[in-house]
Scaffold this motif. Structure first.
Motif, PDB file in Angstrom:
ATOM      1  N   ILE A 135       0.801  -1.234   0.000  1.00 44.33           N
ATOM      2  CA  ILE A 135       0.000   0.000   0.000  1.00 44.33           C
ATOM      3  C   ILE A 135       0.834   1.286   0.000  1.00 44.33           C
ATOM      4  O   ILE A 135       0.584   2.180  -0.795  1.00 44.33           O
ATOM      5  CB  ILE A 135      -1.030  -0.039   1.157  1.00 44.33           C
ATOM      6  N   PRO A 136       1.859   1.420   0.887  1.00 43.27           N
ATOM      7  CA  PRO A 136       2.566   2.707   0.906  1.00 43.27           C
ATOM      8  C   PRO A 136       3.748   2.795  -0.053  1.00 43.27           C
ATOM      9  O   PRO A 136       4.561   3.713   0.053  1.00 43.27           O
ATOM     10  CB  PRO A 136       3.059   2.788   2.357  1.00 43.27           C
ATOM     11  N   LYS A 137       3.859   1.908  -1.020  1.00 40.54           N
ATOM     12  CA  LYS A 137       5.085   1.798  -1.814  1.00 40.54           C
ATOM     13  C   LYS A 137       5.410   3.014  -2.682  1.00 40.54           C
ATOM     14  O   LYS A 137       6.538   3.166  -3.142  1.00 40.54           O
ATOM     15  CB  LYS A 137       5.021   0.562  -2.703  1.00 40.54           C
ATOM     16  N   ALA A 138       4.423   3.884  -2.951  1.00 40.90           N
ATOM     17  CA  ALA A 138       4.707   5.055  -3.786  1.00 40.90           C
ATOM     18  C   ALA A 138       5.317   6.194  -2.978  1.00 40.90           C
ATOM     19  O   ALA A 138       5.850   7.142  -3.540  1.00 40.90           O
ATOM     20  CB  ALA A 138       3.439   5.537  -4.482  1.00 40.90           C
ATOM     21  N   ALA A 139       5.256   6.087  -1.640  1.00 39.68           N
ATOM     22  CA  ALA A 139       5.776   7.166  -0.791  1.00 39.68           C
ATOM     23  C   ALA A 139       7.281   7.030  -0.603  1.00 39.68           C
ATOM     24  O   ALA A 139       7.848   5.953  -0.788  1.00 39.68           O
ATOM     25  CB  ALA A 139       5.071   7.145   0.560  1.00 39.68           C
ATOM     26  N   THR A 140       7.918   8.126  -0.234  1.00 40.59           N
ATOM     27  CA  THR A 140       9.351   8.099   0.022  1.00 40.59           C
ATOM     28  C   THR A 140       9.635   7.165   1.201  1.00 40.59           C
ATOM     29  O   THR A 140       8.811   7.027   2.100  1.00 40.59           O
ATOM     30  CB  THR A 140       9.860   9.540   0.255  1.00 40.59           C
ATOM     31  N   SER A 141      10.793   6.448   1.190  1.00 39.93           N
ATOM     32  CA  SER A 141      10.940   5.289   2.080  1.00 39.93           C
ATOM     33  C   SER A 141      10.721   5.556   3.575  1.00 39.93           C
ATOM     34  O   SER A 141      10.076   4.731   4.219  1.00 39.93           O
ATOM     35  CB  SER A 141      12.246   4.549   1.818  1.00 39.93           C
ATOM     36  N   PRO A 142      11.202   6.662   4.181  1.00 35.13           N
ATOM     37  CA  PRO A 142      10.937   6.808   5.618  1.00 35.13           C
ATOM     38  C   PRO A 142       9.449   6.872   5.951  1.00 35.13           C
ATOM     39  O   PRO A 142       9.020   6.312   6.963  1.00 35.13           O
ATOM     40  CB  PRO A 142      11.636   8.119   5.995  1.00 35.13           C
ATOM     41  N   LEU A 161      10.032  -2.746  -1.953  1.00 41.98           N
ATOM     42  CA  LEU A 161       8.989  -2.406  -2.921  1.00 41.98           C
ATOM     43  C   LEU A 161       9.049  -0.932  -3.308  1.00 41.98           C
ATOM     44  O   LEU A 161       8.823  -0.568  -4.462  1.00 41.98           O
ATOM     45  CB  LEU A 161       7.604  -2.745  -2.344  1.00 41.98           C
ATOM     46  N   VAL A 162       9.380  -0.076  -2.336  1.00 41.77           N
ATOM     47  CA  VAL A 162       9.506   1.358  -2.602  1.00 41.77           C
ATOM     48  C   VAL A 162      10.610   1.591  -3.643  1.00 41.77           C
ATOM     49  O   VAL A 162      10.433   2.327  -4.616  1.00 41.77           O
ATOM     50  CB  VAL A 162       9.825   2.130  -1.297  1.00 41.77           C
ATOM     51  N   LEU A 163      11.748   0.935  -3.432  1.00 46.31           N
ATOM     52  CA  LEU A 163      12.878   1.145  -4.345  1.00 46.31           C
ATOM     53  C   LEU A 163      12.567   0.621  -5.741  1.00 46.31           C
ATOM     54  O   LEU A 163      12.886   1.261  -6.744  1.00 46.31           O
ATOM     55  CB  LEU A 163      14.133   0.495  -3.772  1.00 46.31           C
ATOM     56  N   ILE A 164      11.929  -0.563  -5.795  1.00 45.23           N
ATOM     57  CA  ILE A 164      11.599  -1.127  -7.109  1.00 45.23           C
ATOM     58  C   ILE A 164      10.584  -0.221  -7.816  1.00 45.23           C
ATOM     59  O   ILE A 164      10.708   0.051  -9.016  1.00 45.23           O
ATOM     60  CB  ILE A 164      11.048  -2.573  -6.973  1.00 45.23           C
ATOM     61  N   ALA A 195       3.946   9.017  -8.087  1.00 43.58           N
ATOM     62  CA  ALA A 195       3.963   7.554  -8.228  1.00 43.58           C
ATOM     63  C   ALA A 195       5.312   6.943  -7.862  1.00 43.58           C
ATOM     64  O   ALA A 195       5.374   5.782  -7.463  1.00 43.58           O
ATOM     65  CB  ALA A 195       3.598   7.164  -9.659  1.00 43.58           C
ATOM     66  N   ALA A 196       6.407   7.713  -7.992  1.00 40.65           N
ATOM     67  CA  ALA A 196       7.735   7.077  -7.892  1.00 40.65           C
ATOM     68  C   ALA A 196       8.723   7.911  -7.085  1.00 40.65           C
ATOM     69  O   ALA A 196       9.935   7.826  -7.320  1.00 40.65           O
ATOM     70  CB  ALA A 196       8.280   6.778  -9.295  1.00 40.65           C
ATOM     71  N   HIS A 197       8.221   8.712  -6.132  1.00 39.31           N
ATOM     72  CA  HIS A 197       9.017   9.427  -5.113  1.00 39.31           C
ATOM     73  C   HIS A 197      10.371   9.967  -5.625  1.00 39.31           C
ATOM     74  O   HIS A 197      10.430  10.511  -6.718  1.00 39.31           O
ATOM     75  CB  HIS A 197       9.172   8.535  -3.869  1.00 39.31           C
ATOM     76  N   GLY A 198      11.433   9.780  -4.841  1.00 38.73           N
ATOM     77  CA  GLY A 198      12.719  10.419  -5.138  1.00 38.73           C
ATOM     78  C   GLY A 198      13.419   9.883  -6.374  1.00 38.73           C
ATOM     79  O   GLY A 198      14.094  10.634  -7.084  1.00 38.73           O
ATOM     80  N   ILE A 199      13.285   8.586  -6.648  1.00 33.36           N
ATOM     81  CA  ILE A 199      13.955   8.025  -7.818  1.00 33.36           C
ATOM     82  C   ILE A 199      13.273   8.561  -9.084  1.00 33.36           C
ATOM     83  O   ILE A 199      13.937   8.908 -10.058  1.00 33.36           O
ATOM     84  CB  ILE A 199      13.970   6.475  -7.783  1.00 33.36           C
TER      85      ILE A 199
ATOM     86  N   VAL B  70      20.989  -1.524  -3.686  1.00 34.76           N
ATOM     87  CA  VAL B  70      21.756  -2.775  -3.612  1.00 34.76           C
ATOM     88  C   VAL B  70      21.129  -3.697  -2.561  1.00 34.76           C
ATOM     89  O   VAL B  70      21.130  -4.915  -2.717  1.00 34.76           O
ATOM     90  CB  VAL B  70      23.244  -2.473  -3.294  1.00 34.76           C
ATOM     91  N   GLY B  71      20.556  -3.102  -1.528  1.00 34.20           N
ATOM     92  CA  GLY B  71      19.892  -3.899  -0.487  1.00 34.20           C
ATOM     93  C   GLY B  71      18.750  -4.735  -1.032  1.00 34.20           C
ATOM     94  O   GLY B  71      18.510  -5.837  -0.564  1.00 34.20           O
ATOM     95  N   VAL B  72      18.054  -4.217  -2.045  1.00 31.90           N
ATOM     96  CA  VAL B  72      16.909  -4.927  -2.617  1.00 31.90           C
ATOM     97  C   VAL B  72      17.337  -6.259  -3.212  1.00 31.90           C
ATOM     98  O   VAL B  72      16.662  -7.277  -3.059  1.00 31.90           O
ATOM     99  CB  VAL B  72      16.247  -4.082  -3.723  1.00 31.90           C
ATOM    100  N   VAL B  73      18.490  -6.240  -3.872  1.00 34.89           N
ATOM    101  CA  VAL B  73      18.923  -7.448  -4.570  1.00 34.89           C
ATOM    102  C   VAL B  73      19.189  -8.580  -3.579  1.00 34.89           C
ATOM    103  O   VAL B  73      19.024  -9.755  -3.900  1.00 34.89           O
ATOM    104  CB  VAL B  73      20.153  -7.128  -5.445  1.00 34.89           C
ATOM    105  N   GLN B  74      19.549  -8.205  -2.342  1.00 29.30           N
ATOM    106  CA  GLN B  74      19.780  -9.219  -1.312  1.00 29.30           C
ATOM    107  C   GLN B  74      18.493  -9.993  -0.997  1.00 29.30           C
ATOM    108  O   GLN B  74      18.525 -11.050  -0.406  1.00 29.30           O
ATOM    109  CB  GLN B  74      20.300  -8.572  -0.019  1.00 29.30           C
TER     110      GLN B  74
END
Lengths: 238, 120
Positions: A135-142, A161-164, A195-199, B70-74
């Motif tokens: 659910i929160p995956k579109a938000a910035t990670s913290p 999931l956030v990073l992906i 949809a994709a925060h900082g990245i 890089v952490g994700v790949v782990q």
């Protein structure tokens, strides 16, 4: 040979090695991106991630050891987020003028993100905390970590999931918005930040300063939206 | 340059402290950014002084996500069973959200009679 091993064991103890390697992996990623003629699919973050992961595997280095060096880069995310105040200030007039369409896009983009992630996940057989972690995956990670915890998801899974999500957003946004015929950099950037925060924001800055500034505000707005709405959403539907 | 960087760190620190004291659910750096933006609107002089540093810093924003990435790949070993459904959900919802958000921005503007800014 023993000398090389000595040097290796010396270097692998300190942060210098992995900090340097991280920066060079990124430079390689950036080089590939430039060589490809800035094709979005040749994403520098994704390339660096793959290169570094392969290197960790090859050298039998744990992520914890790697992170001791790489944390100095990771730490800079904080001050960089604060620095987003500058493009916000530079574009303030246009942001103010766009307040109504921005809030509408936030509501639609943020809601679609949560509902579609849950629906697709559920349809593919995911249940329980796995669905909640999405659910929160579109938000910035913290923010996403805090929300995931609060709604009963798995915070560590949510981080991944956030990073992906960020990498996917950075790769798809340009071809997707071109296909939809959306040319205005304000709307393009904003939707990408939501949809994709900082990245996504980093990607928007590669394309255009206006897109970057609006992506930054999209990221902040969706951080607030997710923190407020996700718990209500879960309360209503779960 | 070092002053500019100190300013970013200082606002992050203020943001972290406020987030704890007021137990806000927003991260410290986001609060710091909102406060710094408010300061720049009141004192444009500071904005002009730091805009170059900020621009240089933000042009390499991507780099800063690499260590966490890089952490994700782990995770991939554990993800063999749930990886595909999660990927479908992440990709599908990200595409839908970007499209829906951008279309909303465009049509709300059109409805208000505001013209698109066509890129130069």
């Amino acid at each position: 040979m023993t000398e090389i091993l000595d040097i290796w064991s010396y270097l692998s103890e300190g942060p210098l090695l992995w900090l340097t390697v991280t920066i060079f992996a990124y430079l390689i990623g950036l080089g590939c991106f430039n060589l490809s003629g800035n094709r979005p699919v040749v994403n520098p973050v994704l390339i660096s991630m793959v290169l570094l992961s392969a290197l960790l595997e090859l050298t039998d280095t744990s992520y914890a050891t790697y992170f001791e060096g790489a944390q100095f880069v990771h730490f800079m995310l904080g001050p960089a987020t604060v620095a987003l105040a500058v493009p916000l200030w530079q574009n303030w007039q246009r942001i103010k003028e766009s307040a109504i369409p921005m809030l509408a896009a936030l509501f639609v983009g943020g809601t679609v993100s949560m509902i579609s992630a849950v629906t697709i996940g559920y349809a593919c057989g995911l249940r329980g905390e796995l669905v909640l972690s999405l659910i929160p995956k579109a938000a910035t990670s913290p923010v996403a970590i805090g929300v995931s915890e609060a709604i009963g998801g798995l915070p560590t899974l949510t981080v991944a999931l956030v990073l992906i999500t960020g990498v996917v957003g950075a790769i798809v946004t340009t071809p997707l918005l071109n296909a939809l015929g959306i040319r205005d950099y304000r709307g393009r950037g904003l939707a990408t930040g939501i949809a994709a925060h900082g990245i996504g924001t980093a990607r928007a800055f590669q394309v255009h300063g206006t897109a970057g500034a609006f992506a930054g505000i999209g990221m902040v707005l969706n951080a607030i939206f997710t923190a407020l709405i996700a718990p209500v959403f879960v309360h209503l539907f779960f | 340059m070092i002053f500019h960087f100190g300013l970013f760190l200082g606002f992050q620190l203020i943001g972290e402290i406020l987030a704890r004291i007021l137990s806000l659910s927003l991260p410290g750096p986001v609060i710091g950014m909102i406060l710094l933006a408010a300061l720049l609107l009141l004192q444009p002089r500071i904005g002009h002084a730091i805009e170059k540093t900020a621009g240089g810093f933000l042009s390499h924003l991507s780099l800063l996500f690499v260590p966490a990435g890089v952490g994700v790949v782990q995770y991939f070993d554990q993800m063999s069973e749930i990886g595909l459904p999660l990927a479908a959900a992440v990709i599908g919802s990200t595409v839908l959200s970007i499209g829906a958000g951008a279309l909303t921005f465009k049509y709300v503007n059109r409805f208000r009679g505001v013209r698109d800014e066509t890129p130069e």
